[in-house]
Design an enzyme around this catalytic site. Structure first.
Site, short mmCIF file in Angstrom:
data_model
loop_
_atom_site.label_atom_id
_atom_site.label_comp_id
_atom_site.label_asym_id
_atom_site.label_seq_id
_atom_site.Cartn_x
_atom_site.Cartn_y
_atom_site.Cartn_z
N HIS A 1 0.94 -1.23 0.05
CA HIS A 1 0.12 0.09 -0.06
C HIS A 1 1.00 1.24 -0.04
O HIS A 1 0.63 2.23 -0.69
CB HIS A 1 -0.96 0.02 1.40
CG HIS A 1 -1.93 1.21 1.59
ND1 HIS A 1 -1.39 2.38 1.99
CD2 HIS A 1 -2.98 1.66 0.82
CE1 HIS A 1 -2.04 3.29 1.74
NE2 HIS A 1 -3.13 2.98 1.19
N CYS A 2 1.98 1.27 0.61
CA CYS A 2 2.74 2.15 0.73
C CYS A 2 3.40 3.16 -0.30
O CYS A 2 3.13 3.97 -0.73
CB CYS A 2 3.76 2.27 1.77
SG CYS A 2 3.03 1.64 3.62
N LEU A 3 4.30 2.66 -0.99
CA LEU A 3 5.19 2.95 -1.78
C LEU A 3 4.56 3.56 -3.09
O LEU A 3 4.66 4.47 -3.71
CB LEU A 3 6.48 2.36 -2.08
CG LEU A 3 7.31 2.17 -0.96
CD1 LEU A 3 8.82 1.63 -1.44
CD2 LEU A 3 7.73 3.42 -0.32
#
Length: 418
Positions: free
Chosen positions: A258-260
């Site tokens: 989900h983050c990068l």
């Protein structure tokens, strides 16, 4: 206290189980009925929460999963850990909005509400708070405590788990900060208070943008180094010997989770909307990292061409569908894009990943297989996308006719690295 954790995924479930372990009465609220049934049966789908821990919490009665909003009633603390995806480059905050409207119906004076979902600076005070206030008739700060604490879950990390990772905490006022810090103080070893939710929201985006930009840097260097006939992996290891001023990042087939792929774009969107300026570092990193699957596909085509074979009709075995080693997390995984590109070119694509058990959005033409000796030997190209420790790398190098190693895990005359 009675604690409600909204969202029981990679972030919410570890938080909920930890809160139950320290003595709170926890409701794990999730609208996904399938997830709730799995949790109620003591079956964890998150590597960071062993099923044994889940079963113990269920047996003690300190944790109960539910898909019914009414079970959120009477909470002392509510934590929102729902997804925040992108829709056509813009933040999609509908899950946060729905969570706020649900919790507002059960919000009481003196209760504490905490947002953990990654988002742009200003969300807690400008969007989340008004929805809670409108639905409850109460005022944030004056009647109930409100804060933001960014999630820092690193799936599969056996050293820095939820408890060991310092927790950034914030509140809309001094009393809210005190309440938020007190709650997390029982769950984690260290809390890091900041002056307002905006600083906490930006801290999360800063962490991920830092990683995103540096991964893009080494990915671009890796592409240039190959044409310059330089071993980029050896250069990275040499640079890593410097005990100061350098942090090691390694190339790969793209970024996932989900983050990068998502979080830095939240900051870029906010800067563009509020200041009318482009965040050039983020946009450049997005461009480089999002095109790594195309580069990997090009390398597969080049390898087949060197053997006078067309990609159309060739058999390609992908090792790994997860975006990260030793986890089953396939969210935004570059493997999905790589498989799609190869399938569209007519390749017969097969994929092996012992960790990915939950369904992911892949082409129906992709065949899931076990990484057996027969499968490896039958492939025209084996592409190592995720270097799970469970793969038998000696068998891969012994029986594969050609390996494109995107993680620098194997070596041999039949191996090319990214």
């Amino acid at each position: 206290m009675r604690v409600v954790v909204v969202g029981q995924g990679y972030v919410g479930l570890p938080l909920a189980v930890r809160a139950a372990e320290v003595g709170h009465q926890v409701i794990g609220y999730d609208v996904d009925t399938r997830r709730v049934k799995s949790l109620a049966a003591g079956e964890s789908y998150v590597e960071d929460v062993a099923s044994e821990r889940l079963v113990r919490a269920l047996e003690r009665g300190s944790y109960r999963p539910s898909e019914h909003a009414r079970d959120c009633g009477g909470f002392d603390v509510a934590v929102v850990t729902v997804p925040t995806p992108l829709q056509e480059g813009a933040p999609d905050l509908r899950y946060i909005e729905e969570s706020a409207r649900t919790l507002a119906r059960y919000l009481r004076p003196g209760a504490t509400v905490i947002l953990e979902s990654t988002t742009y600076p200003g969300t807690t005070e400008e969007l989340f708070a008004p929805l809670l206030e409108d639905g409850s008739g109460l005022t944030a700060g004056a009647d109930f405590h409100l804060g933001y604490s960014p999630e820092r879950i690193d799936p599969g990390n056996t050293v820095w788990g939820f408890q060991q990772t310092p927790k950034v905490v914030s509140g809309v006022d001094a009393r809210s900060l005190k309440a938020v810090e007190a709650f997390y103080g029982d769950l984690v070893d260290t809390t890091v208070p900041v002056s307002s939710p905006k600083e906490a929201e930006l801290a999360k985006l800063l962490e991920n943008t830092f990683r995103h930009v540096n991964i893009a840097l080494v990915n671009e260097i890796a592409m240039f180094a190959r044409h310059l006939d330089i071993d980029v992996w050896q250069a990275i290891e040499a640079a890593s010997s410097k005990p100061f001023g350098f942090m090691k990042f390694t190339p790969g087939p793209g970024v996932g989770g989900h983050c990068l792929p998502i979080d830095p774009s939240y900051l870029s969107w906010r800067v563009q909307r509020e200041l009318g300026q482009s965040f050039r570092f983020v946009e450049l990193a997005n461009d480089i990292n999002s095109h790594m699957p195309e580069y990997v596909t090009r390398r597969v085509i080049d390898a087949l061409n060197s053997k006078r074979r067309s990609v159309n009709g060739s058999r390609v075995l992908l090792l790994g569908l997860a975006y990260k080693k030793n986890t089953g997390d396939a969210r935004e995984s570059p493997a999905v894009r790589i498989s799609q590109l190869l399938l569209d070119m007519g390749a017969k694509v097969r994929a092996a990943d012992p960790h990915v058990v939950e369904s992911i959005k892949v082409d129906a033409r992709l065949v899931r297989v076990e990484p057996t000796r027969k499968e490896i030997a039958a492939a025209d190209v084996v592409v190592l996308l995720t270097d799970h420790d469970s793969f038998d790398y000696a068998m891969v190098t012994e029986h594969a006719s050609f390996v494109l190693d995107c993680r620098n895990r194997v070596a041999g005359p039949n191996v090319e690295v990214l």
